[in-house]
Structures are given as C-alpha cells and as structure tokens.
Design a protein around this motif. Structure first.
Motif, mmCIF file in Angstrom:
data_model
loop_
_atom_site.group_PDB
_atom_site.id
_atom_site.type_symbol
_atom_site.label_atom_id
_atom_site.label_comp_id
_atom_site.label_asym_id
_atom_site.label_seq_id
_atom_site.Cartn_x
_atom_site.Cartn_y
_atom_site.Cartn_z
ATOM 1 N N HIS A 34 -7.253 -6.895 -3.615
ATOM 2 C CA HIS A 34 -9.117 -6.636 -3.460
ATOM 3 C C HIS A 34 -9.051 -6.825 -4.797
ATOM 4 C CE1 HIS A 34 -8.477 -2.955 -1.303
ATOM 5 N NE2 HIS A 34 -9.169 -3.419 -0.660
ATOM 6 N N MET B 274 0.884 -1.071 0.091
ATOM 7 C CA MET B 274 0.171 0.274 -0.214
ATOM 8 C C MET B 274 0.749 1.443 0.229
ATOM 9 S SD MET B 274 -3.143 0.512 0.903
ATOM 10 C CE MET B 274 -3.909 -0.280 1.604
ATOM 11 N N ASN C 199 -14.792 6.962 6.456
ATOM 12 C CA ASN C 199 -13.591 5.960 6.559
ATOM 13 C C ASN C 199 -13.183 5.467 7.467
ATOM 14 O OD1 ASN C 199 -11.458 4.291 5.820
ATOM 15 N ND2 ASN C 199 -10.909 5.146 3.685
ATOM 16 N N PHE D 95 -10.945 3.985 -6.358
ATOM 17 C CA PHE D 95 -12.194 3.581 -5.627
ATOM 18 C C PHE D 95 -13.070 4.405 -5.504
ATOM 19 C CE2 PHE D 95 -9.064 0.907 -3.707
ATOM 20 C CZ PHE D 95 -9.713 0.019 -3.467
ATOM 21 N N ILE E 183 -14.993 1.925 -2.002
ATOM 22 C CA ILE E 183 -13.907 1.186 -0.858
ATOM 23 C C ILE E 183 -14.331 -0.096 -0.343
ATOM 24 C CG2 ILE E 183 -13.388 3.000 0.754
ATOM 25 C CD1 ILE E 183 -10.644 0.216 -0.045
ATOM 26 N N TYR E 184 -15.880 0.426 0.599
ATOM 27 C CA TYR E 184 -15.728 -0.704 1.091
ATOM 28 C C TYR E 184 -17.580 -1.837 0.708
ATOM 29 C CZ TYR E 184 -20.115 2.453 0.625
ATOM 30 O OH TYR E 184 -20.594 3.633 -0.106
ATOM 31 N N SER F 201 -8.188 8.220 -2.652
ATOM 32 C CA SER F 201 -7.779 6.634 -2.775
ATOM 33 C C SER F 201 -8.718 6.469 -4.561
ATOM 34 C CB SER F 201 -8.194 5.865 -1.709
ATOM 35 O OG SER F 201 -8.400 4.735 -2.018
ATOM 36 N N SER G 116 -2.532 0.912 -3.679
ATOM 37 C CA SER G 116 -2.438 -0.266 -3.535
ATOM 38 C C SER G 116 -2.584 -1.344 -4.016
ATOM 39 C CB SER G 116 -4.330 -0.810 -2.198
ATOM 40 O OG SER G 116 -5.117 -0.446 -2.883
ATOM 41 N N TRP H 217 -11.481 11.860 0.609
ATOM 42 C CA TRP H 217 -12.191 11.935 2.417
ATOM 43 C C TRP H 217 -10.807 13.196 2.442
ATOM 44 C CZ3 TRP H 217 -10.838 7.526 0.124
ATOM 45 C CH2 TRP H 217 -11.473 6.403 0.276
ATOM 46 N N SER I 192 -5.748 -4.673 4.589
ATOM 47 C CA SER I 192 -5.596 -3.777 3.578
ATOM 48 C C SER I 192 -5.550 -2.572 4.645
ATOM 49 C CB SER I 192 -6.799 -3.581 2.881
ATOM 50 O OG SER I 192 -8.015 -2.748 3.667
ATOM 51 N N SER I 193 -6.580 -2.607 5.777
ATOM 52 C CA SER I 193 -6.580 -1.251 6.549
ATOM 53 C C SER I 193 -5.693 -1.174 7.361
ATOM 54 C CB SER I 193 -7.298 -1.627 7.740
ATOM 55 O OG SER I 193 -7.418 -2.429 8.656
ATOM 56 N N ALA I 194 -4.629 -1.964 8.025
ATOM 57 C CA ALA I 194 -3.340 -2.084 8.915
ATOM 58 C C ALA I 194 -2.254 -1.664 7.286
ATOM 59 C CB ALA I 194 -2.856 -3.420 8.710
ATOM 60 N N GLN J 81 -11.581 0.369 14.576
ATOM 61 C CA GLN J 81 -11.680 -0.906 14.502
ATOM 62 C C GLN J 81 -13.264 -1.145 15.655
ATOM 63 O OE1 GLN J 81 -8.682 -4.063 14.672
ATOM 64 N NE2 GLN J 81 -10.196 -4.412 12.850
ATOM 65 N N PHE K 40 -10.580 4.331 9.273
ATOM 66 C CA PHE K 40 -9.433 3.787 9.279
ATOM 67 C C PHE K 40 -8.596 5.654 8.817
ATOM 68 C CE2 PHE K 40 -11.242 0.020 9.130
ATOM 69 C CZ PHE K 40 -10.171 -0.847 9.896
HETATM 70 N N1 LIG Z 1 -7.153 1.539 -1.345
HETATM 71 C C1 LIG Z 1 -7.980 1.983 0.521
HETATM 72 N N2 LIG Z 1 -7.823 3.258 0.418
HETATM 73 C C2 LIG Z 1 -8.759 3.811 1.120
HETATM 74 N N3 LIG Z 1 -9.488 2.944 2.075
HETATM 75 C C3 LIG Z 1 -9.142 1.967 2.833
HETATM 76 C C4 LIG Z 1 -8.089 1.366 1.314
HETATM 77 N N4 LIG Z 1 -7.954 -0.034 1.929
HETATM 78 C C5 LIG Z 1 -8.098 -0.041 3.174
HETATM 79 N N5 LIG Z 1 -9.446 1.165 3.408
HETATM 80 C C6 LIG Z 1 -10.207 1.290 4.538
HETATM 81 O O1 LIG Z 1 -9.787 -0.176 5.610
HETATM 82 C C7 LIG Z 1 -11.020 -0.580 5.398
HETATM 83 C C8 LIG Z 1 -10.888 -2.248 5.316
HETATM 84 O O2 LIG Z 1 -10.339 -2.561 6.823
HETATM 85 P P1 LIG Z 1 -10.703 -3.865 7.042
HETATM 86 O O3 LIG Z 1 -12.137 -4.280 7.427
HETATM 87 O O4 LIG Z 1 -10.623 -4.403 8.482
HETATM 88 O O5 LIG Z 1 -10.198 -5.029 5.985
HETATM 89 P P2 LIG Z 1 -9.116 -5.721 6.608
HETATM 90 O O6 LIG Z 1 -8.977 -6.603 6.543
HETATM 91 O O7 LIG Z 1 -8.089 -5.610 4.403
HETATM 92 O O8 LIG Z 1 -7.701 -5.132 6.826
HETATM 93 C C9 LIG Z 1 -11.911 -0.464 4.358
HETATM 94 O O9 LIG Z 1 -13.391 -0.283 4.216
HETATM 95 C C10 LIG Z 1 -11.767 1.625 4.506
HETATM 96 O O10 LIG Z 1 -12.433 1.930 5.235
#
Ligand SMILES: Nc1ncnc2c1ncn2[C@@H]1O[C@H](COP(=O)(O)OP(=O)(O)O)[C@@H](O)[C@H]1O
Ligand SMILES: C[C@@](O)(CCOP(=O)(O)OP(=O)(O)O)CC(=O)O
Length: 431
Positions: free
Chosen positions: A113, A32, A80, A55, A137-138, A52, A108, A60, A147-149, A190, A82
């Motif tokens: 995805h 990422m 969003n 998507f 994205i959601y 981003s 990413s 944001w 992805s979120s980490a 989270q 995160f």
């Molecule tokens: N490329 C991205 N751009 C923006 N937000 C992202 C991106 N990738 C992940 N996210 C954020 O992280 C969330 C997914 O997190 P989560 O459900 O914990 O999944 P994961 O298990 O992949 O971490 C997305 O809904 C969004 O809020």
C-alpha cells in the motif's frame, strides 16, 4: 501463523484469460500474514473475528449459527467482501458441528500500500516493520501486488488450520485444497471470475500458470451446495498448470510504482471487445505474443541450467552484463523486446492504454542502462507500474540513473515460496 506472497505479473496478461495460453508470475518478498487463535471456551454461536490492525476500522466480526451459516452478518455493520466470502466459503465447505471462537490477525508488508498518512512500527528485534494507516483499508491506495489474493489465501489457510489436526501447509493435498477454496472465495467476493493468476501465485509462489475453466467455479457459486463445493475442491481436476519457475541467480526483479493508476476491468473489456471485433488479427497478435512469453520462460530456464552446469562462465557473463555487455543474455533481451512490441500493437489496435507512451519512454530508457535485460508493464499494463529484470550488481546504478523520473522502486525482490508457515515469535510485538 501463515504468510502468502504478493505477485509481479511479468508475462501473459490478457492471454491468460484464455486457458489455451500460459502466463509467468513472479512471487515477491512482500507478504501478507495471518495469525489464528482459537479460544478454549466457545459460546452459543461460532464467532470469527478478523482483525487487520494496520487499518482504521480494521476489525470484522461474524457470529455464525452453524445450522444457518448462510445468514451470517458482520456485527458492526462493516463490509470486507474478501473476508466475508472467505469465511462463507470455508463454512460451506467444512460444515463444522461444534462452535468455536476464532480470532485471526492479518498483517501486510509495507509495499502493498501507499505509505501516505501512515506510521511505521518496528519490532524490538528491528527485523520487521509494518505501517499503520489512519484510513480504512478501502481508502488506502494499493501498489498492485495483489492484496486481496494474499489476504484470501492466508485467511483460508489460517481458518483451515483451526479445524484440522496435524495441519501441514506443505502437504500437496492441503495446498491444492487451499488453492481451490481461495479461488472460489476470491471469485465470489469479486463478483466475477478472473484468471486467478494472483491467487495461484499467492498459493504456489513463482509459477508458469494456466487457468481453470470458469464454469467450474460458476456452477458451484450458483448452486451454493456443500456437496458441490466439496466435489469441486477435493475431487475435481481443475486442469490448471502451476509449474515452478524462477529467475536465474544474480538476476533480480525491480518493481517500480508509477504515480497514476489504471482500471484493470476497463482495459480488459476494451481488449476483449477488440478481440471479438478483429478475431483474425487478434489471433495473430495473441500467437506472436504467446511465443515471446514462452521464449522468455524458456530462456530464463536455460540460464538457470547454465548457471548450474558452468558456474564460473555464468559468473563472468553476469559481470560483463553489469558493464553493459548483454550478449550472454540475448535470448531474454530479445524475448522482452518481442513482448513489448506486441503489447504496443495491442495498445494501438485495441485502444486500451496497455503500454502508454509515458511508459514506453520510461521502459526504453531503463532498457538502455547497463545491466538491464528489459522491462515490461506488468499484468494489465497501464499507468500503475513497471518491472525490470536487472543484474544484481547494476541495481544501484539503475536506481541512481532513474531518480529524476516519476518512478519509485519498491523495496522487494523475488521470493519464490508460496504460502508457508511462519515463526510467530518474529511477530509477537505486533499481536
Ligand atoms: N491487509 C488487509 N486487511 C484486510 N483486508 C484487506 C487487506 N488487504 C486487502 N484487503 C481486502 O482486499 C480489498 C482490495 O482488493 P482489490 O481491490 O481486489 O485489490 P488488489 O488488486 O490489491 O487485490 C480491500 O478493500 C479489502 O477488502
Ligand atoms: C488482464 C489480466 O490478465 C491481468 C490483470 O493483472 P493485474 O496484475 O494488472 O491485475 P490487478 O492487480 O487486479 O489490477 C486479467 C486477469 O488475468 O484476470
């Protein structure tokens, strides 16, 4: 521009929730990216816009009043969690006094995805491809690389870099600061405190990981005070462990996406319920499983040493592994068999579908192929994925012999580096 890796959680799922046990997480070549731009001019407010572009609705923007950063809102009314939590935590930590106008652009790699309903775009050099999705994205299906980490770690790094002179992501103090801030932001987004293995791997790369005490983060999230956050981030020993560990030469990770999915929180609550109800039995299972997990780590380290001390002999044993003779790697093979045996016991006794029958069949078949040291259901298990450790030379045959099965091998490999700085020129066509 900074990038953070995705992860494959090879050994230590569930056990890692308890700081008595350690886990082995492999960092991946799928990453990422976050690019930061600070405008020369700033207005009456601080503005942070996170884009981003891969998507739909992927933008944001936040107007921040530095005297009341807790009141920050997204200007289009979009959510969003995160992105928002990372910004909130960073401003609570930094308490800047001067306004800035910042734009961060996120990218990413394709394997994070599902590529359904998306269009690839490749840079003019042909070196980089990103997929552009028609959905927000959601709504886009994930493959489980964390992805979120990845997002939180590279966004934290990019934002921090906008407020520091001589920012050096390789500096140990900076790296720990990024890690600690990202853990707090990730937990906040989270609404719960997991083990943090994904944030740690996105920061430090391939590691043997021991978690932190959840109370550390809980206390700060409850207080919401700058002093407490600074104390936690810069002056507290989290007692985590993140020791570098990686696969020996010639041994590769294959990560397979399975059609289907599982809900990690449901699996976790079933397993923890069983652990509470059957304390003695589960302790026995945890102890055995942990000893196989640690044996796997030790046997990989031994192979690493062996490849250095006797490179020619090591090469010969790799070659015979490709032909099906696994004897030079028997410790790895038996550790993985032990891990699977106890994951299966957990599945049967807790009722959580950690290694369901369909996965058992697939893994047994893969383990019977030449060059395959073993395979597991990564992380919390379920129907999401499998990962295999395979001799590099055997990969084409493994792919060929599994092509009739419901598994799609992702185009990635281990890349042990954690967060790092990238050369922006490779990304210029996308910015
Ligand atoms: N490329 C991205 N751009 C923006 N937000 C992202 C991106 N990738 C992940 N996210 C954020 O992280 C969330 C997914 O997190 P989560 O459900 O914990 O999944 P994961 O298990 O992949 O971490 C997305 O809904 C969004 O809020
Ligand atoms: C059960 C766990 O130990 C591991 C879960 O690992 P996964 O890799 O399956 O997680 P997600 O990507 O969030 O679904 C819970 C934890 O450590 O937080």
């Amino acid at each position: 521009m900074f990038s953070a890796p995705g992860k494959a959680f090879v050994a230590g799922g569930y056990l890692v929730l308890d700081p008595q046990y350690k886990a082995f997480v492999i960092a991946l070549s799928s990453r990422m990216y976050a690019h930061a731009h600070v405008d020369k001019e700033a207005g009456e407010y601080t503005e942070v816009c996170v884009k981003s572009p891969q998507f739909a609705e992927g933008e944001w923007c936040y107007k921040i009043d530095l005297s009341r950063p807790d009141l920050t809102q997204e200007t289009h009314g979009r959510h969003n969690p995160f992105v928002k939590s990372t910004i909130d935590i960073l401003f609570l930590y930094l308490t800047p006094e001067q306004n800035k106008r910042i734009t961060i652009t996120i990218f990413s790699d394709p394997e994070y995805h599902s590529q359904k309903d998306s269009i690839p775009k490749t840079s003019k050099t042909g070196l980089k491809t990103f997929y552009y999705h028609s959905q927000p994205i959601y709504k886009v299906a994930k493959t489980g690389l964390g992805s979120s980490a990845g997002l939180v770690v590279c966004l934290t790094t990019a934002l921090l870099s906008c407020f520091s002179d001589n920012f050096d992501v390789k500096n140990e103090i900076t790296l720990t600061r990024i890690h600690n801030l990202a853990q707090v932001a990730h937990c906040h987004a989270q609404g719960k405190i997991g083990s943090g293995f994904d944030v740690a791997a996105a920061t430090f790369g391939s590691i043997v990981y021991r978690r932190f005490d959840p109370q550390l983060v809980n206390r700060v999230l409850e207080s919401g005070r700058n002093e407490d956050l600074v104390q936690l981030v810069d002056n507290t020993d989290w007692k985590i462990q993140h020791t570098k560990c990686c696969l020996p030469p010639g041994i590769k990770l294959l990560m397979g996406d399975i059609v289907g999915g599982s809900e990690t929180p449901k699996l976790v609550s079933k397993v923890l319920e069983w652990r509470k109800k059957e304390p003695e039995r589960s302790l026995e299972v945890w102890t055995q499983l942990n000893s196989y997990n640690m044996r796997l780590v030790e046997s990989l380290e031994k192979l690493q040493d062996f490849s250095k001390s006797q490179p020619e002999t090591y090469k010969l044993s790799l070659r015979s592994l490709v032909e099906g003779n696994k004897s030079g790697f028997s410790d790895v093979v038996s550790s993985i068999q032990g891990i699977r045996q106890y994951m299966k016991i957990m599945t049967l006794e807790s009722g959580a579908e950690i290694e369901p029958y369909q996965q058992t069949e697939l893994l047994d078949y893969c383990m019977s192929l030449n060059g395959v040291l073993g395979g597991v259901v990564p992380g919390a298990g379920g129907y999401d994925a499998v990962c295999l450790l395979v001799a590099q030379g055997a990969i084409p045959e493994v792919v060929e012999r599994t092509k009739h099965l419901s598994v799609t091998w992702l185009n990635l490999h281990e890349q042990e580096t954690g967060i790092c700085e990238e050369d922006v020129s490779s990304f210029i066509d996308f910015l």
